[in-house]
Design a protein around this motif. Structure first.
Motif, short mmCIF file in Angstrom:
data_model
loop_
_atom_site.label_atom_id
_atom_site.label_comp_id
_atom_site.label_asym_id
_atom_site.label_seq_id
_atom_site.Cartn_x
_atom_site.Cartn_y
_atom_site.Cartn_z
N ALA A 1 0.82 -1.29 -0.10
CA ALA A 1 0.12 0.03 0.10
C ALA A 1 0.90 1.07 -0.02
CB ALA A 1 -1.00 -0.08 1.22
N LEU A 2 0.53 2.05 -0.76
CA LEU A 2 1.34 3.68 -0.91
C LEU A 2 1.48 4.15 0.55
CD1 LEU A 2 0.17 5.20 -4.05
CD2 LEU A 2 2.43 4.20 -3.61
N ALA A 3 0.54 4.13 1.34
CA ALA A 3 0.79 4.55 2.66
C ALA A 3 1.58 4.13 3.57
CB ALA A 3 -0.55 4.65 3.36
N GLU A 4 2.08 2.89 3.25
CA GLU A 4 3.23 2.02 3.76
C GLU A 4 4.60 2.06 3.20
OE1 GLU A 4 1.54 -1.62 4.42
OE2 GLU A 4 -0.33 -1.02 5.41
N VAL A 5 4.69 2.63 2.11
CA VAL A 5 6.09 2.60 1.24
C VAL A 5 6.84 3.64 1.73
CG1 VAL A 5 6.78 3.17 -0.97
CG2 VAL A 5 4.80 1.52 -0.61
N ARG A 6 8.05 3.36 1.70
CA ARG A 6 9.19 4.31 2.01
C ARG A 6 9.41 5.01 0.98
NH1 ARG A 6 14.29 0.98 1.18
NH2 ARG A 6 15.27 3.12 1.19
N ASP A 7 9.36 6.44 1.21
CA ASP A 7 9.50 7.46 0.45
C ASP A 7 10.40 8.38 0.30
OD1 ASP A 7 8.80 8.94 2.35
OD2 ASP A 7 7.08 9.79 1.78
N ASP A 8 11.61 8.10 0.83
CA ASP A 8 13.04 8.65 0.73
C ASP A 8 13.39 8.84 -0.85
OD1 ASP A 8 13.17 6.01 1.96
OD2 ASP A 8 15.17 6.10 1.32
N PRO A 9 14.26 9.63 -1.11
CA PRO A 9 14.38 10.05 -2.60
C PRO A 9 15.48 8.81 -2.82
CG PRO A 9 14.84 11.80 -1.34
CD PRO A 9 14.51 10.90 -0.37
N LEU A 10 15.45 8.70 -4.35
CA LEU A 10 15.95 7.84 -5.05
C LEU A 10 16.85 8.78 -6.24
CD1 LEU A 10 13.80 4.97 -6.26
CD2 LEU A 10 15.35 4.91 -4.58
N THR A 11 18.34 8.28 -6.29
CA THR A 11 18.91 9.04 -7.39
C THR A 11 19.52 8.25 -8.55
OG1 THR A 11 21.06 8.75 -6.16
CG2 THR A 11 19.71 10.62 -5.58
N ASP A 12 19.77 8.88 -9.78
CA ASP A 12 20.09 8.21 -10.85
C ASP A 12 20.44 9.33 -11.80
OD1 ASP A 12 19.72 7.21 -13.65
OD2 ASP A 12 19.81 5.37 -12.76
N ASP A 13 22.11 9.27 -11.99
CA ASP A 13 22.84 9.97 -13.25
C ASP A 13 22.19 11.29 -13.35
OD1 ASP A 13 24.47 10.13 -15.32
OD2 ASP A 13 22.82 9.32 -16.70
N GLY A 14 22.39 12.18 -12.26
CA GLY A 14 22.02 13.55 -12.24
C GLY A 14 20.88 13.99 -11.89
N LEU A 15 19.86 12.95 -11.42
CA LEU A 15 18.51 13.21 -11.29
C LEU A 15 18.23 12.68 -9.78
CD1 LEU A 15 16.20 12.80 -14.32
CD2 LEU A 15 16.81 14.81 -13.26
N LEU A 16 17.41 13.26 -9.10
CA LEU A 16 16.84 13.01 -7.80
C LEU A 16 15.18 12.67 -7.74
CD1 LEU A 16 17.89 13.85 -4.36
CD2 LEU A 16 15.58 14.24 -4.91
N LEU A 17 14.74 11.70 -7.42
CA LEU A 17 13.12 11.47 -7.60
C LEU A 17 12.93 11.33 -6.10
CD1 LEU A 17 10.77 9.62 -9.37
CD2 LEU A 17 11.28 8.46 -7.27
N ARG A 18 11.64 12.33 -5.95
CA ARG A 18 11.09 12.68 -4.50
C ARG A 18 9.59 13.01 -4.69
NH1 ARG A 18 10.33 18.03 -4.57
NH2 ARG A 18 11.83 19.39 -5.51
#
Length: 211
Positions: A3-20
């Motif tokens: 469930a989305l409400a239970e998912v870790r949402d700390d950022p991910l990074t890849d080749d010059g980008l950060l997803l948050r």
């Protein structure tokens, strides 16, 4: 699938980008994106925000609500500096003289996982970038990050992508990170800008094929 409400949402990074997760301070990005002609042409149900204040209110209310209720995961894509190169046609070309490093810390794109299906452990992806950042390398990183979140954090087993048949840069980006063409769907969606019906190329990705 978690469930989305239970998912870790700390950022991910890849080749010059950060997803948050998006923040109200991303209002300038969302305002520009919802007025961009290509975003509105190739995505349906894009409603342009009247101004940045309206975008800020939307960001404060809608993405958190969709996340909490498990209906959709929205993301901002932030530049960290260092990505460059690999142009794919006019729609993805780097602006002359653009200093990518100078954009570090700024949100330059948007990603979504929608139509989450717990029975099939699947979702549909959508990604867009601001015009000056539409390069293949940046687009690949953006799409890869959203897919990684879906597979690694949510536990998806399949991610679907629907690209307009005349949106070749989007199809090339998907193929470059492992999406496989699975079908052709005539008159699938209506442009937000012109209301023209677009045929769509349907592609799918499983975790083992992500590259």
């Amino acid at each position: 699938m978690r469930a989305l409400a239970e998912v870790r949402d700390d950022p991910l990074t890849d080749d010059g980008l950060l997803l948050r997760r998006p923040r109200p301070s991303d209002a300038a990005l969302v305002h520009r994106g919802t007025h961009d002609p290509l975003v509105r042409e190739f995505l349906q149900a894009v409603i342009p925000h009247r101004d940045e204040a309206a975008a800020e209110r939307w960001l404060a209310e809608i993405p958190p609500m969709l996340w909490q209720t498990g209906r959709a995961a929205y993301f901002a894509l932030e530049a960290t500096g260092g990505a460059s190169g690999d142009e794919v046609g006019e729609a993805t070309a780097q602006a002359p003289g653009e200093d990518v490093g100078a954009e570090a810390g700024r949100a330059i794109g948007w990603g979504e996982l929608v139509n989450l299906d717990p029975e099939q452990d699947s979702a549909e992806i959508a990604v867009w970038l601001l015009p000056e950042h539409r390069r293949l390398r940046t687009a690949k990183s953006a799409m890869r990050l959203v897919c990684r979140f879906g597979f690694e954090r949510i536990g998806l087993r399949r991610i679907d992508a629907f690209a307009a048949a005349d949106n070749m840069p989007s199809q090339l980006t998907g193929a470059a990170i492992g999406f496989r063409r699975a079908g052709y769907l005539p008159a699938l969606f209506r442009s937000s800008r012109t209301q023209r019906l677009h045929d769509a190329v349907y592609a799918t990705l499983v975790p083992e094929d992500l590259c």
